[in-house]
Design a protein around this motif. Structure first.
Motif, PDB file in Angstrom:
ATOM      1  N   LEU A 148     141.440 147.926  69.639  1.00 13.96           N
ATOM      2  CA  LEU A 148     142.901 147.971  69.678  1.00 13.96           C
ATOM      3  C   LEU A 148     143.402 147.867  71.113  1.00 13.96           C
ATOM      4  O   LEU A 148     144.376 147.162  71.398  1.00 13.96           O
ATOM      5  N   LYS A 149     142.739 148.565  72.011  1.00 13.62           N
ATOM      6  CA  LYS A 149     143.115 148.532  73.430  1.00 13.62           C
ATOM      7  C   LYS A 149     143.053 147.101  73.968  1.00 13.62           C
ATOM      8  O   LYS A 149     143.975 146.629  74.656  1.00 13.62           O
ATOM      9  N   ASN A 150     141.977 146.375  73.630  1.00 13.11           N
ATOM     10  CA  ASN A 150     141.831 144.998  74.107  1.00 13.11           C
ATOM     11  C   ASN A 150     142.966 144.119  73.589  1.00 13.11           C
ATOM     12  O   ASN A 150     143.518 143.294  74.337  1.00 13.11           O
ATOM     13  N   GLU A 151     143.322 144.289  72.325  1.00 10.10           N
ATOM     14  CA  GLU A 151     144.403 143.483  71.745  1.00 10.10           C
ATOM     15  C   GLU A 151     145.753 143.834  72.367  1.00 10.10           C
ATOM     16  O   GLU A 151     146.593 142.949  72.581  1.00 10.10           O
ATOM     17  N   LEU A 152     145.961 145.113  72.680  1.00 12.59           N
ATOM     18  CA  LEU A 152     147.218 145.521  73.307  1.00 12.59           C
ATOM     19  C   LEU A 152     147.349 144.938  74.710  1.00 12.59           C
ATOM     20  O   LEU A 152     148.448 144.522  75.126  1.00 12.59           O
ATOM     21  N   GLU A 153     146.266 144.901  75.437  1.00 10.59           N
ATOM     22  CA  GLU A 153     146.297 144.322  76.783  1.00 10.59           C
ATOM     23  C   GLU A 153     146.630 142.833  76.731  1.00 10.59           C
ATOM     24  O   GLU A 153     147.349 142.313  77.602  1.00 10.59           O
TER      25      GLU A 153
END
Length: 319
Positions: free
Chosen positions: A182-187
């Protein structure tokens, strides 16, 4: 002196009559109290008038009205009431039923249907524009104008997706994934969202496995993230900070979203569909986010420690 027999009988009958009268009065008072209790128990405001128009009974809910309202629908203090009356012999019974939620639901259904129709109409041309931008980007890779157009199209596509999800209903597809995904997609999402201020992003989303609908949860976090960016843009602060931090409790995975942007103007309408206090708001992001988290049997709370939200996802989903 002894009274004559007939007088004794009369006196005895009189005493009996008085006792019966007291008993009847007592029963009447009890029945009246029961009736008042029933009137008070009713969810509607209620008035009872006699033939001369005098109020002979009313419940406490009627006290919020300064006068007995006219028959029909009225609005008082942002609440909608249906006023009805009925005549029984020489008594007039008037009731006021709160139909605010019914009216709200009717309005939301109508607005949802209209929004879904518009979303379908916009979807195809936006898809074509997105393809053309991608083709132009290959020819002009450093064009800031194309980057801005891509960000705008990304925002429109998110609104369309949110509108269609809101109007069709939600059925989460639960699967296992890592929070760090999720963090990667948010970035990546941040790169597509335009903003002018210097904003620092602090993520703590470790390689921990959870079970949820990845796409829906990502949409929730994107909504929260972009709301935070907009709040910073609208605030007077020169430098922004957005934190998305994970914590674990006995029963929940908790994701905290904080920002130092503009404070909430009205917490009562934060999750109200089609209502927004933001300049860029459409009133769907938080309403849809709440529906998504509710569909996971979770909850969203406004943070009391810092400005932002706390998302609770039950660990029972992990089993």
């Amino acid at each position: 002196m002894d009274l004559p027999k007939d007088q004794k009988e009369l006196l005895s009958n009189l005493e009996t009559l008085i006792e019966k009268t007291y008993e009847i009065e007592k029963e009447f008072i009890e029945l009246k109290n029961i009736l008042n209790g029933v009137i008070e128990f009713l969810p509607q405001a209620l008035w009872v008038k006699d033939g001369s128009g005098e109020i002979i009974a009313q419940n406490s809910k009627s006290k919020k009205f300064k006068t007995i309202p006219n028959i029909g629908e009225i609005e008082i203090d942002n609440r909608v009431y249906l006023i009805q009356s009925s005549i029984i012999k020489d008594k007039t019974i008037i009731s006021a039923t709160d139909i605010t939620e019914q009216k709200r639901n009717e309005r939301l259904i109508a607005m949802g249907q209209m929004a879904a129709h518009l979303a379908h109409e916009i979807r195809n041309p936006i898809g074509s524009i997105s393809i053309l931008i991608s083709l132009l980007k290959k020819q002009c890779p450093n064009s800031e104008l194309l980057d801005e157009m891509k960000s705008s199209v990304f925002r429109i596509e998110r609104i369309i997706k949110s509108t269609l999800l809101f109007s069709k209903g939600l059925k989460p597809k639960i699967r296992s994934f890592l929070l760090s995904e999720l963090k990667n997609e948010l970035e990546i999402s941040i790169k597509y969202y335009s903003y002018s201020k210097e904003i620092n992003f602090l993520f703590f989303m470790p390689d921990m496995e959870i079970k949820a609908d990845f796409d829906l949860l990502l949409l929730v976090l994107q909504n929260m993230l972009f709301n935070a960016i907009d709040a910073i843009e609208e605030d007077e602060t020169e430098e922004g900070l957005i934190e998305i931090l994970y914590e674990s409790t006995d029963n929940y995975h908790v994701i905290n979203i904080y920002d130092n942007g503009k404070e909430f103007e009205n917490e009562d309408i934060l999750f109200e569909p089609f209502k927004s206090t933001k300049t860029k708001g459409n009133g769907l992001g938080l309403a849809l986010s709440l529906e998504i988290i509710n569909a996971h049997n979770g909850k969203i709370e406004v943070s009391k420690q810092k400005k932002g939200f706390k998302i609770y996802l039950p660990k029972a989903c992990d089993d």
